[in-house]
Design a protein around this motif. Structure first.
Motif, PDB file in Angstrom:
ATOM      1  N   ALA A   1       0.828  -1.209   0.000  1.00  0.00           N
ATOM      2  CA  ALA A   1       0.000   0.000   0.000  1.00  0.00           C
ATOM      3  C   ALA A   1       0.857   1.251   0.000  1.00  0.00           C
ATOM      4  O   ALA A   1       0.527   2.256  -0.654  1.00  0.00           O
ATOM      5  CB  ALA A   1      -0.925  -0.011   1.216  1.00  0.00           C
ATOM      6  N   PHE A   2       1.971   1.205   0.719  1.00  0.00           N
ATOM      7  CA  PHE A   2       2.914   2.326   0.713  1.00  0.00           C
ATOM      8  C   PHE A   2       3.461   2.549  -0.686  1.00  0.00           C
ATOM      9  O   PHE A   2       3.578   3.699  -1.148  1.00  0.00           O
ATOM     10  CB  PHE A   2       4.044   2.041   1.706  1.00  0.00           C
ATOM     11  CG  PHE A   2       5.180   3.023   1.666  1.00  0.00           C
ATOM     12  CD1 PHE A   2       5.035   4.297   2.166  1.00  0.00           C
ATOM     13  CD2 PHE A   2       6.415   2.657   1.127  1.00  0.00           C
ATOM     14  CE1 PHE A   2       6.092   5.215   2.137  1.00  0.00           C
ATOM     15  CE2 PHE A   2       7.474   3.543   1.093  1.00  0.00           C
ATOM     16  CZ  PHE A   2       7.309   4.825   1.599  1.00  0.00           C
ATOM     17  N   ALA A   3       3.784   1.466  -1.383  1.00  0.00           N
ATOM     18  CA  ALA A   3       4.296   1.577  -2.753  1.00  0.00           C
ATOM     19  C   ALA A   3       3.229   2.161  -3.684  1.00  0.00           C
ATOM     20  O   ALA A   3       3.542   2.997  -4.543  1.00  0.00           O
ATOM     21  CB  ALA A   3       4.753   0.213  -3.256  1.00  0.00           C
ATOM     22  N   VAL A   4       1.975   1.740  -3.514  1.00  0.00           N
ATOM     23  CA  VAL A   4       0.891   2.267  -4.356  1.00  0.00           C
ATOM     24  C   VAL A   4       0.682   3.758  -4.091  1.00  0.00           C
ATOM     25  O   VAL A   4       0.539   4.557  -5.026  1.00  0.00           O
ATOM     26  CB  VAL A   4      -0.415   1.482  -4.101  1.00  0.00           C
ATOM     27  CG1 VAL A   4      -1.611   2.174  -4.769  1.00  0.00           C
ATOM     28  CG2 VAL A   4      -0.286   0.058  -4.624  1.00  0.00           C
ATOM     29  N   ALA A   5       0.670   4.142  -2.817  1.00  0.00           N
ATOM     30  CA  ALA A   5       0.494   5.554  -2.472  1.00  0.00           C
ATOM     31  C   ALA A   5       1.648   6.390  -3.013  1.00  0.00           C
ATOM     32  O   ALA A   5       1.451   7.514  -3.497  1.00  0.00           O
ATOM     33  CB  ALA A   5       0.384   5.714  -0.954  1.00  0.00           C
ATOM     34  N   THR A   6       2.869   5.841  -2.943  1.00  0.00           N
ATOM     35  CA  THR A   6       4.028   6.547  -3.487  1.00  0.00           C
ATOM     36  C   THR A   6       3.897   6.731  -4.991  1.00  0.00           C
ATOM     37  O   THR A   6       4.148   7.819  -5.528  1.00  0.00           O
ATOM     38  CB  THR A   6       5.314   5.773  -3.164  1.00  0.00           C
ATOM     39  OG1 THR A   6       5.481   5.687  -1.740  1.00  0.00           O
ATOM     40  CG2 THR A   6       6.529   6.458  -3.763  1.00  0.00           C
ATOM     41  N   ALA A   7       3.484   5.666  -5.680  1.00  0.00           N
ATOM     42  CA  ALA A   7       3.321   5.752  -7.137  1.00  0.00           C
ATOM     43  C   ALA A   7       2.249   6.768  -7.511  1.00  0.00           C
ATOM     44  O   ALA A   7       2.410   7.540  -8.464  1.00  0.00           O
ATOM     45  CB  ALA A   7       2.971   4.375  -7.700  1.00  0.00           C
ATOM     46  N   LEU A   8       1.145   6.780  -6.751  1.00  0.00           N
ATOM     47  CA  LEU A   8       0.082   7.744  -7.025  1.00  0.00           C
ATOM     48  C   LEU A   8       0.577   9.165  -6.804  1.00  0.00           C
ATOM     49  O   LEU A   8       0.309  10.073  -7.615  1.00  0.00           O
ATOM     50  CB  LEU A   8      -1.132   7.459  -6.134  1.00  0.00           C
ATOM     51  CG  LEU A   8      -2.283   8.478  -6.214  1.00  0.00           C
ATOM     52  CD1 LEU A   8      -2.829   8.587  -7.633  1.00  0.00           C
ATOM     53  CD2 LEU A   8      -3.404   8.103  -5.223  1.00  0.00           C
ATOM     54  N   ASP A   9       1.301   9.371  -5.721  1.00  0.00           N
ATOM     55  CA  ASP A   9       1.791  10.708  -5.406  1.00  0.00           C
ATOM     56  C   ASP A   9       2.777  11.196  -6.465  1.00  0.00           C
ATOM     57  O   ASP A   9       2.627  12.295  -7.007  1.00  0.00           O
ATOM     58  CB  ASP A   9       2.452  10.695  -4.032  1.00  0.00           C
ATOM     59  CG  ASP A   9       2.825  12.079  -3.559  1.00  0.00           C
ATOM     60  OD1 ASP A   9       2.014  13.008  -3.706  1.00  0.00           O
ATOM     61  OD2 ASP A   9       3.955  12.257  -3.052  1.00  0.00           O
ATOM     62  N   LEU A  10       3.773  10.368  -6.782  1.00  0.00           N
ATOM     63  CA  LEU A  10       4.784  10.784  -7.750  1.00  0.00           C
ATOM     64  C   LEU A  10       4.202  10.899  -9.154  1.00  0.00           C
ATOM     65  O   LEU A  10       4.555  11.818  -9.910  1.00  0.00           O
ATOM     66  CB  LEU A  10       5.955   9.801  -7.741  1.00  0.00           C
ATOM     67  CG  LEU A  10       6.730   9.691  -6.420  1.00  0.00           C
ATOM     68  CD1 LEU A  10       7.892   8.717  -6.561  1.00  0.00           C
ATOM     69  CD2 LEU A  10       7.231  11.051  -5.953  1.00  0.00           C
ATOM     70  N   GLY A  11       3.298   9.990  -9.501  1.00  0.00           N
ATOM     71  CA  GLY A  11       2.648  10.089 -10.799  1.00  0.00           C
ATOM     72  C   GLY A  11       1.822  11.348 -10.932  1.00  0.00           C
ATOM     73  O   GLY A  11       1.808  12.000 -11.987  1.00  0.00           O
ATOM     74  N   SER A  12       1.137  11.721  -9.851  1.00  0.00           N
ATOM     75  CA  SER A  12       0.335  12.948  -9.855  1.00  0.00           C
ATOM     76  C   SER A  12       1.217  14.174 -10.024  1.00  0.00           C
ATOM     77  O   SER A  12       0.874  15.115 -10.750  1.00  0.00           O
ATOM     78  CB  SER A  12      -0.472  13.051  -8.557  1.00  0.00           C
ATOM     79  OG  SER A  12      -1.371  11.965  -8.424  1.00  0.00           O
ATOM     80  N   LEU A  13       2.372  14.172  -9.361  1.00  0.00           N
ATOM     81  CA  LEU A  13       3.283  15.299  -9.488  1.00  0.00           C
ATOM     82  C   LEU A  13       3.855  15.398 -10.897  1.00  0.00           C
ATOM     83  O   LEU A  13       3.995  16.497 -11.443  1.00  0.00           O
ATOM     84  CB  LEU A  13       4.408  15.175  -8.461  1.00  0.00           C
ATOM     85  CG  LEU A  13       4.000  15.364  -6.994  1.00  0.00           C
ATOM     86  CD1 LEU A  13       5.161  15.011  -6.072  1.00  0.00           C
ATOM     87  CD2 LEU A  13       3.531  16.787  -6.739  1.00  0.00           C
ATOM     88  N   LEU A  14       4.162  14.263 -11.494  1.00  0.00           N
ATOM     89  CA  LEU A  14       4.661  14.278 -12.864  1.00  0.00           C
ATOM     90  C   LEU A  14       3.600  14.774 -13.840  1.00  0.00           C
ATOM     91  O   LEU A  14       3.904  15.484 -14.807  1.00  0.00           O
ATOM     92  CB  LEU A  14       5.121  12.876 -13.276  1.00  0.00           C
ATOM     93  CG  LEU A  14       6.532  12.461 -12.877  1.00  0.00           C
ATOM     94  CD1 LEU A  14       6.798  11.029 -13.304  1.00  0.00           C
ATOM     95  CD2 LEU A  14       7.583  13.397 -13.476  1.00  0.00           C
ATOM     96  N   ALA A  15       2.350  14.380 -13.584  1.00  0.00           N
ATOM     97  CA  ALA A  15       1.256  14.758 -14.478  1.00  0.00           C
ATOM     98  C   ALA A  15       0.720  16.152 -14.193  1.00  0.00           C
ATOM     99  O   ALA A  15      -0.119  16.655 -14.949  1.00  0.00           O
ATOM    100  CB  ALA A  15       0.126  13.741 -14.373  1.00  0.00           C
ATOM    101  N   GLY A  16       1.187  16.765 -13.096  1.00  0.00           N
ATOM    102  CA  GLY A  16       0.667  18.077 -12.727  1.00  0.00           C
ATOM    103  C   GLY A  16      -0.746  18.018 -12.181  1.00  0.00           C
ATOM    104  O   GLY A  16      -1.474  19.015 -12.232  1.00  0.00           O
ATOM    105  N   TRP A  17      -1.155  16.848 -11.652  1.00  0.00           N
ATOM    106  CA  TRP A  17      -2.498  16.667 -11.095  1.00  0.00           C
ATOM    107  C   TRP A  17      -2.428  16.856  -9.582  1.00  0.00           C
ATOM    108  O   TRP A  17      -2.187  15.926  -8.840  1.00  0.00           O
ATOM    109  CB  TRP A  17      -3.038  15.289 -11.454  1.00  0.00           C
ATOM    110  CG  TRP A  17      -4.472  15.084 -11.054  1.00  0.00           C
ATOM    111  CD1 TRP A  17      -5.509  15.912 -11.274  1.00  0.00           C
ATOM    112  CD2 TRP A  17      -4.990  13.948 -10.335  1.00  0.00           C
ATOM    113  NE1 TRP A  17      -6.667  15.381 -10.750  1.00  0.00           N
ATOM    114  CE2 TRP A  17      -6.386  14.182 -10.184  1.00  0.00           C
ATOM    115  CE3 TRP A  17      -4.440  12.769  -9.839  1.00  0.00           C
ATOM    116  CZ2 TRP A  17      -7.218  13.268  -9.531  1.00  0.00           C
ATOM    117  CZ3 TRP A  17      -5.269  11.861  -9.192  1.00  0.00           C
ATOM    118  CH2 TRP A  17      -6.625  12.110  -9.047  1.00  0.00           C
TER     119      TRP A  17
END
Length: 247
Positions: free
Chosen positions: A36-52
C-alpha cells in the motif's frame, strides 16, 4: 552445485540496500502495508509528474502512516517490539508533510519544526553508532557551503531558521551511516530533498517538476532510514531497537 536461475542471479546483483525489505516471518500484514505504501508513493509521484495536484493531496497524507504501520508489524514479527524513536521520527515527518500541503509561511515554519523534531529522534536512535569522521568532514563542508551560498537569497526571516535546521539535518545525515549503508543513503537523500526545497525558497533555478524530485528523494529517504534501522541482521540495529522500544 546447481546453477542459479535468472531471478536468483538478478537478486544477487541487486545491492542489499535496494532490495525489498519484507523478511520471512514478518507476516502478511507487513507485506500488505508495504504494498500500500508503494501504491500511495506511485500515485503521489505520478500525480506530481502529471501536474495533477488533487492526486498529490490525496496520496501524500497516507505515505508516512503506511510506512509506520509496516515498521510496527515488521519489528514486532522479528524482534517482538516496535521502535518508539523510529516511529516518532516518521510521525514527525508526517506532521511536516501535512503542514507543507499549505502554501503559507507559518505552515512552512511549522513543517520545518516538525521535521526537525524527527531529526532529533533519528539522532538519538543513531547515537550509539560510529559514523565515518571523513564523511562527517564532507558533510560539514557541504553544510557551510550551502548555507553560505543560500544566505543572501533567502527571505530575511527564514535565514536563521533554515541555517539551524540545516545543521540538524546534516548531523542526522552523517549519523545515519552508523547502522549501515541503507540508512546512510536514506540520510543523504533526506539532505538532498530538503536542499531542493531550500533552493526553491531562495528562488534558484529548479529542475523540471521540482516537486516530483523533492518527494521522490524524500520518500526514498524515509523508507531507507526505516528499513535500514530495522535490518535484523545488524547487531547495531538490535541494540538500537532494544534501547528504544515499546512492546
Amino acid at each position: 552445485m546447481s546453477a542459479a536461475g535468472p531471478t536468483a542471479r538478478a537478486a544477487l546483483r541487486t545491492p542489499s540496500w535496494a532490495r525489498p525489505a519484507v523478511p520471512a516471518g514478518a507476516g502478511p500484514a507487513a507485506g500488505v502495508l508495504l504494498g500500500a505504501f508503494a501504491v500511495a508513493t506511485a500515485l503521489d509521484l505520478g500525480s506530481l509528474l502529471a501536474g495533477w495536484h488533487p492526486g498529490h493531496l490525496i496520496a501524500k497524507p497516507f505515505l508516512m502512516p503506511l510506512l509506520v504501520g509496516y515498521v510496527v508489524y515488521r519489528a514486532r514479527a522479528t524482534t517482538g517490539r516496535a521502535p518508539r524513536l523510529l516511529i516518532a521520527a516518521l510521525l514527525f515527518g508526517w506532521g511536516g508533510d501535512l503542514a507543507l500541503l499549505f502554501d503559507a509561511d507559518p505552515a512552512f515554519l511549522i513543517g520545518m519544526g516538525s521535521f526537525a523534531a524527527g531529526h532529533v529522534c533519528y539522532l538519538v536512535l543513531f547515537g550509539r553508532g560510529r559514523p565515518s569522521p571523513a564523511l562527517g568532514a564532507a558533510y560539514a563542508l557541504a553544510l557551510v557551503s550551502t548555507v553560505t551560498l543560500l544566505w543572501g537569497d533567502l527571505p530575511a526571516d527564514l535565514r536563521v531558521p533554515v541555517a539551524g535546521y540545516s545543521l540538524l539535518l546534516t548531523a542526522m545525515a552523517w549519523r545515519s551511516g552508523a547502522p549501515g549503508l541503507r540508512a546512510g543513503i536514506g540520510g543523504a537523500l533526506f539532505l538532498l530533498s530538503d536542499t531542493l526545497i531550500a533552493t526553491g525558497v531562495a528562488e534558484w533555478p529548479q529542475p523540471p517538476r521540482p516537486d516530483f524530485w523533492i518527494m521522490a528523494t524524500y520518500v526514498a529517504a524515509q523508507y531507507l532510514l526505516a528499513t535500514g534501522t530495522l535490518a535484523p541482521e545488524r547487531a547495531y540495529g538490535r541494540e538500537a531497537l532494544q534501547g528504544s522500544t515499546i512492546s
